[in-house]
Design an enzyme around this catalytic site. Structure first.
Site, mmCIF file in Angstrom:
data_model
loop_
_atom_site.group_PDB
_atom_site.id
_atom_site.type_symbol
_atom_site.label_atom_id
_atom_site.label_comp_id
_atom_site.label_asym_id
_atom_site.label_seq_id
_atom_site.Cartn_x
_atom_site.Cartn_y
_atom_site.Cartn_z
ATOM 1 N N HIS A 48 -55.877 -42.503 -128.977
ATOM 2 C CA HIS A 48 -56.734 -43.289 -128.092
ATOM 3 C C HIS A 48 -55.929 -43.772 -126.887
ATOM 4 C CE1 HIS A 48 -58.847 -47.231 -127.187
ATOM 5 N NE2 HIS A 48 -59.825 -46.347 -127.079
ATOM 6 N N GLU A 60 -56.803 -38.503 -125.927
ATOM 7 C CA GLU A 60 -57.919 -38.952 -125.088
ATOM 8 C C GLU A 60 -57.512 -39.204 -123.637
ATOM 9 O OE1 GLU A 60 -59.308 -42.995 -125.386
ATOM 10 O OE2 GLU A 60 -61.375 -42.358 -125.080
ATOM 11 N N ASP A 107 -59.591 -41.218 -120.579
ATOM 12 C CA ASP A 107 -60.740 -41.853 -119.922
ATOM 13 C C ASP A 107 -60.639 -41.496 -118.447
ATOM 14 O OD1 ASP A 107 -61.822 -43.281 -122.159
ATOM 15 O OD2 ASP A 107 -60.199 -44.736 -121.969
ATOM 16 N N HIS A 126 -58.857 -46.312 -117.928
ATOM 17 C CA HIS A 126 -59.995 -46.778 -118.719
ATOM 18 C C HIS A 126 -61.009 -47.537 -117.883
ATOM 19 C CE1 HIS A 126 -62.129 -49.716 -121.295
ATOM 20 N NE2 HIS A 126 -62.218 -48.683 -122.122
ATOM 21 N N GLU A 146 -63.243 -38.664 -121.532
ATOM 22 C CA GLU A 146 -64.453 -39.492 -121.504
ATOM 23 C C GLU A 146 -64.863 -39.761 -120.063
ATOM 24 O OE1 GLU A 146 -64.315 -43.398 -123.385
ATOM 25 O OE2 GLU A 146 -66.226 -43.945 -122.453
#
Ligand code: G3P
Ligand code: CA
Length: 322
Positions: A29, A56, A58, A71, A160
């Site tokens: 993450h 991940e 973002d 993020h 994401e």
């Protein structure tokens, strides 16, 4: 002939059992963010070294349309933007990524996430300033590609798309920019080592149905997204997404038991990748952490988990998986 059929049947059974029994994926993450500042190339490298299956990213857009790995749509919680560009805040006091060019953003130093009063969000994580920078989606893909080639691994990416509506209001279509990048890298196909994720259910549908995304797609589900948690909501998701990324609190209740949503979810064919395992918050002891993994892996039927601590998650999965 009969013997040949038996051998073939056994081989198929073994193949099926191996895939059915595959351990849940370890999804780093924001990189190995429990150890190094989130989303830096350093945190990504460490996640790779600690055995993550996916890492991940973002994604948000700069003013000149570059995808950067951050993020927030704001810069002040994780960078020194207030010191470097004191005059560039908006009337609401925030510094927006989209008000800066990539070249400007690359001059910033990244630090551990801070609250508005300057206190660290996670008190025991990386302590010193370091020399960390904001990086692009392209740089993250290049890094993981190179590490995969050199170590003979197949670690995947897990991008994401953040705040599609905000980007649209600012005149940018983050999904189209993202898809162009994914396709340029040859990564938009069903077998790509990619999971695309988004909280916005309308954007998830758009990605699949209008923009023709072929890569695996995950609908993130926050506690407040009640409609997605109904049977009808889950049925609708099965038509467009490969899986869901629910908040951990939607899977386990306060006492650590399985929620009814978790049970209904487990009865679907959807991938289940809850977020976020953090050894340094919520968990009172090693026993509580082990018990949480026991429930998630053997009862909730998760197929992956977002974690700030990929090494610990990998060890715990290995320890509890039956
Ligand atoms: O994307 C999974 C998880 O990261 C969702 O929450 O806020 O950390 O992006 P957030
Ligand atoms: Ca995320």
């Amino acid at each position: 002939m009969h013997k040949l059929c038996t051998i073939l049947a056994n081989a198929l059974w073994l193949l099926f059992s191996a895939s059915a029994l595959a351990n849940p994926l370890v999804i780093a993450h924001r990189g190995a963010s429990g150890y190094l500042p989130e989303h830096t190339l350093e945190a990504t490298t460490l996640a790779f070294a600690l055995g993550a299956d996916y890492i991940e990213q973002d994604l948000v857009l700069t003013g000149d349309g570059e995808l950067v790995v951050l993020h927030d749509i704001h810069l002040e919680s994780t960078t020194d933007v207030e010191q470097k560009f004191p005059d560039r805040r908006r009337a609401d006091g925030r510094y927006y990524v989209i008000d800066f060019t990539l070249a400007e953003i690359q001059t910033l130093d990244v630090h551990e996430r801070q609250q508005a009063n300057g206190e660290l969000v996670f008190k025991n994580r990386y302590q010193s300033e370091g020399n960390f920078k904001v990086s692009t989606f392209r740089e993250h893909i290049d890094l993981i590609d190179n590490l995969n080639r050199q170590f003979g691994q197949q670690v995947g990416i897990y991008p994401e798309l953040k705040a599609s509506d905000f980007h649209r209001d600012e005149g940018q279509d983050i999904s189209r920019v993202f898809l162009a990048e994914l396709r340029a890298r040859g990564l938009d196909h069903p077998n790509a080592r990619v999971f695309v994720q988004c909280f916005d259910a309308g954007e998830v549908k758009r990605l699949r149905q209008q923009l023709g995304l072929k890569a695996p797609l995950i609908q993130l589900i926050a506690h407040s997204q009640k409609e997605l948690q109904t049977d009808a909501g889950l049925k609708g998701l099965e038509a467009v997404a490969d899986g869901v990324g629910p908040s951990l609190s939607l899977i386990l209740d306060r006492e650590g038991g399985l929620t009814s949503f978790a049970k209904r979810l487990n009865a679907t064919g959807l991938e289940i990748h809850p977020y976020t395992h953090r050894s340094d918050v919520y968990l009172s002891s090693n026993e509580a952490e082990t018990q949480m993994f026991e429930r998630l892996v053997n009862e909730a039927g998760i197929t992956g988990i977002f974690t700030d601590f990929p090494d610990r998650a990998a060890r715990l999965i290995e320890a509890v998986a039956r």
